[in-house]
Design an enzyme around this catalytic site. Structure first.
Site, PDB file in Angstrom:
ATOM      1  N   GLY A 111     -74.648  -1.152-107.445  1.00 24.39           N
ATOM      2  CA  GLY A 111     -73.995  -0.023-108.100  1.00 24.39           C
ATOM      3  C   GLY A 111     -73.990  -0.138-109.607  1.00 24.39           C
ATOM      4  O   GLY A 111     -74.819  -0.837-110.197  1.00 24.39           O
ATOM      5  N   ASP A 138     -80.286   4.183 -99.195  1.00 23.22           N
ATOM      6  CA  ASP A 138     -79.043   3.540 -99.595  1.00 23.22           C
ATOM      7  C   ASP A 138     -79.223   2.840-100.931  1.00 23.22           C
ATOM      8  O   ASP A 138     -80.099   2.000-101.092  1.00 23.22           O
ATOM      9  CB  ASP A 138     -78.628   2.515 -98.533  1.00 23.22           C
ATOM     10  N   LEU A 139     -78.349   3.182-101.836  1.00 30.55           N
ATOM     11  CA  LEU A 139     -78.405   2.628-103.187  1.00 30.55           C
ATOM     12  C   LEU A 139     -78.464   1.106-103.156  1.00 30.55           C
ATOM     13  O   LEU A 139     -77.599   0.446-102.597  1.00 30.55           O
ATOM     14  CB  LEU A 139     -77.151   3.072-103.940  1.00 30.55           C
ATOM     15  N   ASP A 140     -79.467   0.547-103.768  1.00 33.10           N
ATOM     16  CA  ASP A 140     -79.573  -0.906-103.933  1.00 33.10           C
ATOM     17  C   ASP A 140     -79.608  -1.652-102.604  1.00 33.10           C
ATOM     18  O   ASP A 140     -79.283  -2.835-102.535  1.00 33.10           O
ATOM     19  CB  ASP A 140     -78.414  -1.446-104.793  1.00 33.10           C
ATOM     20  N   GLU A 141     -79.986  -0.950-101.537  1.00 35.79           N
ATOM     21  CA  GLU A 141     -79.999  -1.587-100.224  1.00 35.79           C
ATOM     22  C   GLU A 141     -81.411  -1.755 -99.672  1.00 35.79           C
ATOM     23  O   GLU A 141     -81.600  -2.201 -98.547  1.00 35.79           O
ATOM     24  CB  GLU A 141     -79.159  -0.760 -99.221  1.00 35.79           C
TER      25      GLU A 141
END
Lengths: 274, 274, 274, 274
Positions: free
Chosen positions: C191, C216-219
C-alpha cells in the site's frame, strides 16, 4: 553547518569543541568521531543547527586544536568534478544521470575520454566531452590531460572505468583527489583483467573497490567495497557483465560519501562516517 | 568505563557531559550519540579510559542532565540470563556454546523448557534445565515460569524459539527485558507459521527478527533483522531449515548488542549503537 | 536457441525432450528444470547449440508434452516495452540508459507519465513521452492509457514508480505483462507510503519488490526482492533516498530476468531460473 | 536416490541418462547439470524418486558414458569425518552441535588437536579427542596424525581452524578430501595473519573461504566464500572476533554442500549445485 576536523589526539578535544559550539548556540545534530589509537589521530564530523560566522568559528576551533590540525567549517557544498573514461558506459551514465537531476552532490564540469565512444552520452546531457587519445609517449598524453583538468579546476577527478594506468607524476598533481573504481575486491586481483583472474581462480564472489589513487597501482586508500556471489556457471564474460552493476553501485556510494565530506584520509587508510 | 545516557534533548548536553569527563581526566575512546528529533530524545553511549568514582561521576552527570534522565555508569558487565525453549536446538546450542567459552557477555543461569527434548544438551553444559509443561490453564504454567525466573533474578529472559505466546500479564513482569527471535522479517509474516506463509506468498527472501517482547504479539521494538535469499526450489520445509541459520545469527547478534549495552529502547523503537 | 516449456508434470518428460534435441543434433548448453510437486507442474528452460527448424521442433516437442503445455522455441529475442512513470527519475533513467546502449534486452517504445517532469530525460534519449494526467474520473484516464499502450503493442508494460493504483479493468488487458516495482519487501508494508510505515515500525532493513501486477494491490507474483540495512539514524526521508538505489537495482534485475525468458508464472508465484 | 556423474562432455548425454531413468520408472525430482566448455567437462547431479538396483543402474549408466566417467549411484549417505583443531572453538563447536543433533550429514569420528584446550568440549559431546602436539620435526607429527586418521578411515578430514600448514606429503594421503577454512576472502590475504593484513590494508570487508587443501597453501579449489562489512572502527582484534562468525558460517555451508554430494572438483575449481 558541517564541520570536519582531523588532528593529533589529545585529552579534552570533544569537550573543547562542544563547548565552543554550545557557547555559539549551535545545536549538535550529529557528532561522529574516531580515534585511531595506533596513529594517535583524531577525526570528527559534526552537523550543527544554527547560524554562526564561519571564519570566527574556525578560528576559535583552531585555538583549542593541536598544531597542524585540519579543520573545515562548511566545506564547499557543491563540489566540482571531472570524469575520465575509456569505453564502458555504466559508471559514467550513472554519474551523468545523478548530475542531471541534481542528486550527485557535485557538478560534472567535463568528461575526458581516451576513446570517443562515450561522446554521445555526454552530448545527450550537454556535458563537454574531450577526446585525448594516448600517444606513443604516454607522458605527452598525461600532460594534455592534466592541462585540461587544471583548466577546469575541479575538487575531484573521477576515474569512471578509465583503463590506463596513471603515472606518479600525474597523480602528484591531485593528491587524495583522484578516485578510481577497480573491478575486484582489492587486494585480490589487483592489476589487469581482474575478472579473468577471478574466473581462473574459481572464486565464489566477485567485487569492486573504490579508492583514492596513489603512486602504487590499486594500492591507495579504500573508500568502499562490495561483492556479489558468483558460481561455476559464470564465464569470465558473465563476471564482467554482473560486475558492472556492482562497480556502478560502489563508485556511486564512494562519491556520495566523499562529496558529502564523510571520508577522511590518513596515510593509506580512510575513516568513513557513513 | 562505559556510560549510557537517555534523556530529553537540550542544547549543550554534549558539551556538559564531555566537560565533566575532561575534568575527571577521563579520555573518550568512543562517543556515540543520537537525537530523535521527532521525540526530542537524546541517546548517548560512551567508552572512556581512566579511573573515577562511579557514584560521584553519575551524580555529577545527573546534575547537568534534564529531569528524568536515565544514566548508568558501568552497567553490570556480566549480565545474567534465563533462556526459554521448546524443541528446536539451534539458538539454545549457540548460546550454550558461547556461554561455555565465556564469549556470550552473560551467564546463563538456567533453561526453562515446555518440552524435555533439550534437557540433554543443557546437561552436557552443566546448565540447570527445568521442564515446565503447559497446563490446560495457561495462566498456571505462566505463573510457574515466572516464579522460576524470579528465583534466578536474571537481567534478561531470552526466548530461544519458545513457541508459546506469552500473556501481557507475563510480559509485565519483565518490561523490555524479554528478548524473542521471530522467524520472519517482521512485520511480514507475524504470528504462527511464518515460513508456511512465506512459501505460500512466493517471496524471494526469508528472514529473522530479534525484538523485545511487548503485549502485542511480534510488535515489540526490533533489535536486529537479517534475511537470506530463497527461490522457487525451496519447499516450506527447506525454508524452515535454512531459516534456522539466520535465526541463530540474528539472535546472537541481538544478544551481543543488548548484553554489551548498545541497545536503547524508547517507545516502540530501539537505538542501536553497533 | 532458447526453449521454454511449462506443463503438467509426468514421468519421462526430460527423457522425451532431450531425446528430441539429441536426434536433432542440438547440444544442450544449459538445462534448468523445476517440478512444483504441490501443483504437479513442470517448468523447463533450455539453451541449445545448433540449427533447427523452429516450427518443426516445436511441433515435435508438443507431441510428447501433455495437453495444454506452453512451449516457445526462440521466444522473441528483443522484447518491446512501454514504461509508465510519475515523478521519480531513478528507475526510468536506468532503463533509458540500458536501452540506449543496447543492454536492456528490450526496446523502449515510449514512456507514459501522469506528470510531465520526466519528459526532458526522455527527450534526451529520443524516446517519445506522452503526458496523460489523471482526470477526476480515473476510468477515463485509464482508457486513454490503454489506448496509447495498445497502439504500441508492447510485450510488457513496466511501472517504473508509477504512483497510481491501476484498476482490475486495466490489468485485465495485460495479464502477467505488467511489471511493478514496489518500495518495500512485500508483503511487509503493502500500500501507500511504505517508507513511512517502515520508519514508524522501526525496522532494521528496508527493501524493494518487483512483481507482476494482478487485481490485488501489491499481491501479484514476486519476481525479485532485495533489502538494505537501515538503523535508528535514518529518517523516513533518508529511507526514501536509500531505497531508490535498491528499487533501481531490483527492477533492473527483474527486467533482465523477464526479458531473458527466465521467469515463469503459475498461479500467484514465479519460477525464476537465474 | 542421488546420482552424481562427472565425465567428458559429448552430445546426447542428457538424453541417454534420462532415457535410462525413464525406462527404470525413476522420476526425476531434480536435475542439475553443468558443462565446462573450456574444459569440455560434464557434471550432473540427479535426485530421483523410485526403486532400482543400484549396481545395475550404475552399469547401465556407465554403458552410455564416455570412458573414464566418474559415476556414483547413492553415494554414502552418512559420511564419516575427522576434525583437526588448534585452539579456537567456534568452528569445532558448531560441528559438534550439528553432529549431536543429527543435522551435520556426517558422523564425527574423532577430533585431533595440536593443543589440548578443546578436549573439554569434545568430552562434553562424547567425541574422542587426541592430542598430537607438534614435534621439532614436523614430519614426525604429521606421520602420527596420518596414522590416527587412517585408523578411523574417514571420508573427509576437516581443518576447523587447524593453524599449522600441512605438507604436500600429508595432503597426498587424502586428495580432495581435506577441507580447510581460511579466514580471508581468498586470494586476498593468503598465508598467516590475514586479519592483521586486512587491518593494515584498510579494507572495508573481511571474509572467509572454505576450500579443499592441495599442495599450495590456500590455493586449493574454493567451495564457499562469504564476507561481512567492516570499517575504520575495527581493530585487528575486532576483525578476528567478527570474522569468527563468518568462518563458522562458511565452513558449515561448505560441509553441508560437500556432505550432501553437491560439490564436484575438477582441476583447481569446484562445481557446486547449491
Amino acid at each position: 553547518m558541517i564541520i570536519i576536523i582531523q588532528c593529533k589526539d589529545q585529552v579534552g578535544l570533544v569537550a573543547d569543541i562542544s563547548r565552543i559550539l554550545s557557547s555559539a548556540k549551535l545545536n549538535i545534530i550529529s557528532m561522529r568521531e574516531h580515534v585511531d589509537k595506533a596513529e594517535n589521530r583524531f577525526f570528527m564530523r559534526l552537523e550543527v543547527d544554527g547560524m554562526a560566522d564561519e571564519v570566527a568559528l574556525e578560528a576559535q576551533m583552531r585555538g583549542v586544536l593541536p598544531d597542524g590540525a585540519l579543520i573545515q567549517v562548511n566545506p564547499v557544498p557543491d563540489k566540482k568534478i571531472v570524469v575520465m573514461v575509456t569505453k564502458e558506459y555504466h559508471c559514467l551514465a550513472d554519474i551523468l544521470i545523478r548530475n542531471s537531476f541534481g542528486t550527485l552532490g557535485a557538478n560534472v564540469l567535463c568528461v575526458i575520454g581516451n576513446h570517443d565512444v562515450l561522446k554521445k552520452i555526454c552530448d545527450r546531457f550537454d556535458i563537454p566531452f574531450f577526446l585525448i587519445p594516448y600517444h606513443e609517449d604516454k607522458a605527452v598524453s598525461e600532460r594534455e590531460i592534466i592541462a585540461k583538468i587544471q583548466s577546469y579546476n575541479p575538487d575531484y577527478v573521477v576515474l569512471a572505468k578509465f583503463m590506463r594506468i596513471l603515472s606518479p607524476a600525474f597523480v602528484a598533481n591531485f593528491p587524495n583527489r583522484v578516485i578510481n573504481i577497480h573491478h575486484s575486491f582489492l587486494p585480490a586481483f589487483a592489476g589487469a583483467n581482474p575478472y579473468k583472474q577471478a574466473f581462473e581462480r574459481g572464486v565464489k564472489l566477485i567485487g569492486a573497490t573504490a579508492h583514492f589513487v596513489t603512486d602504487d597501482l590499486d594500492e591507495g586508500p579504500i573508500i568502499a567495497q562490495q561483492i556479489i556471489p558468483v558460481n561455476h556457471s559464470y564465464t569470465a564474460a558473465d563476471m564482467v557483465k554482473s560486475g558492472k552493476e556492482i562497480e556502478t553501485a560502489v563508485l556511486a556510494k564512494a562519491l556520495r560519501l566523499v562529496l558529502n565530506d564523510r571520508v577522511f584520509v590518513y596515510r593509506n587508510k580512510t575513516v568513513v562516517f557513513e
